[in-house]
Motif scaffolding. Structure first.
Motif, mmCIF file in Angstrom:
data_model
loop_
_atom_site.group_PDB
_atom_site.id
_atom_site.type_symbol
_atom_site.label_atom_id
_atom_site.label_comp_id
_atom_site.label_asym_id
_atom_site.label_seq_id
_atom_site.Cartn_x
_atom_site.Cartn_y
_atom_site.Cartn_z
ATOM 1 N N ILE A 155 0.845 -1.194 0.000
ATOM 2 C CA ILE A 155 0.000 0.000 0.000
ATOM 3 C C ILE A 155 0.875 1.236 0.000
ATOM 4 N N LEU A 156 1.889 1.216 0.859
ATOM 5 C CA LEU A 156 2.734 2.392 1.023
ATOM 6 C C LEU A 156 3.523 2.681 -0.244
ATOM 7 N N ILE A 157 3.959 1.601 -0.929
ATOM 8 C CA ILE A 157 4.668 1.774 -2.187
ATOM 9 C C ILE A 157 3.748 2.460 -3.207
ATOM 10 N N GLN A 158 2.512 1.964 -3.281
ATOM 11 C CA GLN A 158 1.563 2.576 -4.225
ATOM 12 C C GLN A 158 1.382 4.056 -3.899
ATOM 13 N N MET A 159 1.193 4.353 -2.611
ATOM 14 C CA MET A 159 0.949 5.742 -2.212
ATOM 15 C C MET A 159 2.172 6.612 -2.430
ATOM 16 N N ILE B 44 14.947 -1.067 0.052
ATOM 17 C CA ILE B 44 14.401 -0.240 -1.038
ATOM 18 C C ILE B 44 12.897 -0.515 -1.236
ATOM 19 N N MET B 45 12.192 0.509 -1.712
ATOM 20 C CA MET B 45 10.742 0.411 -1.934
ATOM 21 C C MET B 45 10.362 0.297 -3.410
ATOM 22 N N LEU B 46 11.159 0.963 -4.254
ATOM 23 C CA LEU B 46 10.798 1.089 -5.669
ATOM 24 C C LEU B 46 12.001 0.803 -6.559
ATOM 25 N N PRO B 47 11.752 0.398 -7.819
ATOM 26 C CA PRO B 47 12.869 0.053 -8.700
ATOM 27 C C PRO B 47 13.739 1.253 -9.097
ATOM 28 N N ASN B 103 3.042 -5.838 -10.471
ATOM 29 C CA ASN B 103 3.689 -6.623 -9.430
ATOM 30 C C ASN B 103 4.996 -5.958 -9.012
ATOM 31 N N ILE B 104 4.873 -5.083 -8.046
ATOM 32 C CA ILE B 104 5.985 -4.228 -7.647
ATOM 33 C C ILE B 104 7.118 -5.041 -7.023
#
Lengths: 205, 157
Positions: A155-159, B44-47, B103-104
């Motif tokens: 959820i937090l990544i999306q936000m 890390i959270m994002l690519p 799919n993160i």
């Protein structure tokens, strides 16, 4: 322009807490009806947190819980999450199924917990949406038994791709004395907050 | 034990341990220099930082965070060519993102692998994907990476 969350006034804080109070009140009533037992709720807490800090605020990133997640759509974008410690999830299952020692990882009980979360979340959101006269819908529930951090990070990544902060309405409910407790978190972004505050201003001023 | 939050990192040397809690779709990348026993861990959270709206925290992204972590390790005495990597996380926690591009977790794993390969740091072990959360601990004395999960218990990689 995204609403600057640091400019939330005391009035806004109280208004949001009050609306949340109505929401959790209605949600507790439906849970009480379902379980045939008294449900108590605490006054909701409102927090503004950086996205990266939310998992910690939610009760500890590595704590194991039964989590039910719903996505909010309509005028407000965000998520609702119900977090139940395992012993509380078990107590809910025992109460409904009349079993002595429910296995919360059994698929039947998982879907039961999921439904409890859905009823709580959608009753809460209906009250919220009726009161503010804005359309908000909660999606079907998704359940998992895992660490709070792992449940929340998706959820937090999306936000985090849209906003830096999340507004969290944090409500605690207890059942059967204090034997069962759970958390119902509502997360929305500062863009949705702007709309909510406009409605608050229109209603109260 | 140094606890690293989400989108956070730390570097340290033996005998200190580094940990990060409750990785879901996020990835925990542990780098280690076995000779100096210097370790680094990043959550890390994002690519990628490319096209990101908020870029103030480079530890949030695989492509900006990993090179930064390597620099920090070299800064306290690690040697780049000796660095090895162990990675964990990148789960798909819920099925609501049924679209593959959403799919993160998987995207985070792929980006991590690409960045490490570009930086010429070999991945010597991994515990990634699936649908459960992980808590990780890097022991800088041994280079062992402990991956704990609610379902699978502890995996030593």
């Amino acid at each position: 322009m995204v609403y600057d969350v640091s400019k939330l006034t005391d009035f806004h804080y109280s208004a949001l807490k009050e609306i949340s109070n109505i929401g959790i009140g209605n949600a507790a009533t439906s849970l009480a009806t379902m379980l045939g037992s008294e449900v108590k709720v605490m006054t909701p807490d409102l927090k503004v947190a950086r996205i990266e800090e939310v998992a910690e605020f939610s009760g500890g990133a590595d704590k194991l819980v039964s989590g039910v997640l719903m996505k909010l759509s309509g005028c407000v974008k965000g998520y609702m999450v119900m977090l139940l410690p395992p012993e509380s999830a078990k107590l809910i299952c025992n109460t409904i199924t009349k079993e002595q020692d429910s296995d919360i990882k059994n698929p039947m009980n998982e879907s039961l917990i999921s439904e409890v979360g859905h009823i709580l979340g959608s009753t809460y959101m209906t009250a919220f949406s009726d009161f503010l006269k804005i359309d908000v819908f909660a999606s079907a529930p998704f359940h998992t038994y895992d660490m709070i951090g792992a449940i929340m990070d998706n959820i937090l990544i999306q936000m985090s791709q849209e906003v830096e902060h999340a507004i969290i309405l944090d409500t605690l409910f207890t059942l059967k004395g204090n034997d069962m407790h759970g958390k119902l978190l509502t997360l929305f972004d500062p863009i949705s907050l702007e709309l909510i505050l406009e409605q608050v201003n229109a209603l109260f001023r | 034990m140094i606890v690293i939050g989400m989108a956070d990192y730390a570097v340290t040397r033996s005998p200190e341990k580094l940990t990060t809690l409750g990785l879901g779709s996020c990835v925990g990348i542990a780098l280690y220099d076995p000779v100096t026993k210097i370790g680094g861990l990043i959550h890390i959270m994002l690519p990628t930082i490319e096209n990101a709206r908020f870029t103030d925290n480079c530890a949030k992204f695989a492509d900006s965070g990993i090179p930064y972590l390597i620099e920090q390790m070299i800064g306290i005495g690690a040697v780049r060519r000796r660095l090895v990597a162990k990675i964990a996380g990148g789960a798909k926690m819920f099925s609501f993102n049924s679209d593959a591009s959403m799919n993160i977790g998987e995207r985070n794993i792929q980006a991590t692998k690409v960045v490490l390969s570009e930086m010429k740091v070999p991945i010597i072990s991994e515990d990634v994907g699936k649908n459960y959360g992980r808590t990780v601990v890097l022991d800088t004395d041994t280079g062992v990476y402990y991956v704990k999960s609610a379902i699978k218990g502890e995996n030593v990689i």
